[in-house]
Enzyme design. Sequence first.
Site, PDB file in Angstrom:
ATOM      1  N   GLU A  66       5.846   5.920  24.324  1.00 60.55           N
ATOM      2  CA  GLU A  66       6.137   6.436  22.981  1.00 60.55           C
ATOM      3  C   GLU A  66       4.908   6.563  22.086  1.00 60.55           C
ATOM      4  O   GLU A  66       4.862   7.434  21.202  1.00 60.55           O
ATOM      5  CB  GLU A  66       7.192   5.548  22.296  1.00 60.55           C
ATOM      6  CG  GLU A  66       8.609   5.743  22.802  1.00 60.55           C
ATOM      7  CD  GLU A  66       8.922   4.929  24.049  1.00 60.55           C
ATOM      8  OE1 GLU A  66      10.091   4.911  24.463  1.00 60.55           O
ATOM      9  OE2 GLU A  66       7.981   4.312  24.614  1.00 60.55           O
ATOM     10  N   ALA A  92      13.766   9.867  25.891  1.00 62.20           N
ATOM     11  CA  ALA A  92      14.674  10.327  24.847  1.00 62.20           C
ATOM     12  C   ALA A  92      14.552  11.839  24.697  1.00 62.20           C
ATOM     13  O   ALA A  92      13.650  12.469  25.252  1.00 62.20           O
ATOM     14  CB  ALA A  92      14.343   9.625  23.529  1.00 62.20           C
ATOM     15  N   GLU A 133      14.337   2.000  29.001  1.00 58.85           N
ATOM     16  CA  GLU A 133      15.090   1.084  28.154  1.00 58.85           C
ATOM     17  C   GLU A 133      16.541   0.968  28.624  1.00 58.85           C
ATOM     18  O   GLU A 133      17.124  -0.118  28.600  1.00 58.85           O
ATOM     19  CB  GLU A 133      15.019   1.552  26.706  1.00 58.85           C
ATOM     20  CG  GLU A 133      13.625   1.341  26.102  1.00 58.85           C
ATOM     21  CD  GLU A 133      13.450   1.969  24.745  1.00 58.85           C
ATOM     22  OE1 GLU A 133      13.046   1.258  23.809  1.00 58.85           O
ATOM     23  OE2 GLU A 133      13.720   3.192  24.609  1.00 58.85           O
ATOM     24  N   GLY A 193      13.168   6.006  26.724  1.00 58.77           N
ATOM     25  CA  GLY A 193      14.570   5.606  26.673  1.00 58.77           C
ATOM     26  C   GLY A 193      15.194   5.417  28.037  1.00 58.77           C
ATOM     27  O   GLY A 193      16.111   4.610  28.205  1.00 58.77           O
TER      28      GLY A 193
END
Length: 257
Positions: free
Chosen positions: A131, A62, A111, A108
């Site tokens: 994370e 992210a 993901e 991310g």
Amino acid sequence: MSTVRLTKQGRIGILTLAHPPANALSTRVIEDLSARFNEIETDPSIKVVVIHGEGRFFSAGADIKEFTEVKDGAAFASLSEKGQRLFSRIEEFHKPVIAAIHGAALGGGLELAMGCHIRIAETGTKLGLPELQLGLIPGFAGTQRLPKLVGFPKATEMMLTSEPISAEDAVRYGLVNCVAESGKGLDEALALAEKIAEKSAVSVRHLMSCLNEARRGDFEQGMKKERTSFGEVFTSHDGQEGIRAFIEKRKPQFIDE
């Protein structure tokens, strides 16, 4: 300029993440991805989708810099919901989506890849959800999808340690379908996509719908959906053409109807 480019190669739609230097999944990238899927959804000429990253990485996570601009926990949860909604849409998309992964698929980025139906990773790729290194947790459904793919013990270890795994280990644990040579991941993904694109869009659409039922875990409902689709594809033009072609020992000529 969009952070996600859509190009076509025959019947394949190619989505290129173009957000240097690491293709971080910012709000803008998520919105651009969603817009591109809107285009693909209404384009009957695209039968299969391939997602890959420009530059050194598929996506290294992210956009952490963006996190510093989020005003409170509610806004952070809203960002999570936006990513979750998009990745669930990809997972339930009626056209197959293949992730061609190279360099890194972290946070991310992983993901996003887990939302795709098929994953091909180049040798040397690192995959993980780190994370907790930031004092955070995965927010785009990583806590839900990773255990289903690699099992709860391995998923728990990966997330608690923040340590990525190699492409080779990812195959062993069921996180990716296969490993490609360095620099060959996109080529392999496109070759696989072309095989899929030869199939009837009618049967592919019904199959994807049945697989979505299987993912939800209701076996009886899944069987009901399967038998309904079984009847519908049989009466389609392509279903009848496929049967005739088999009897006549020739390649079927599907028209996606």
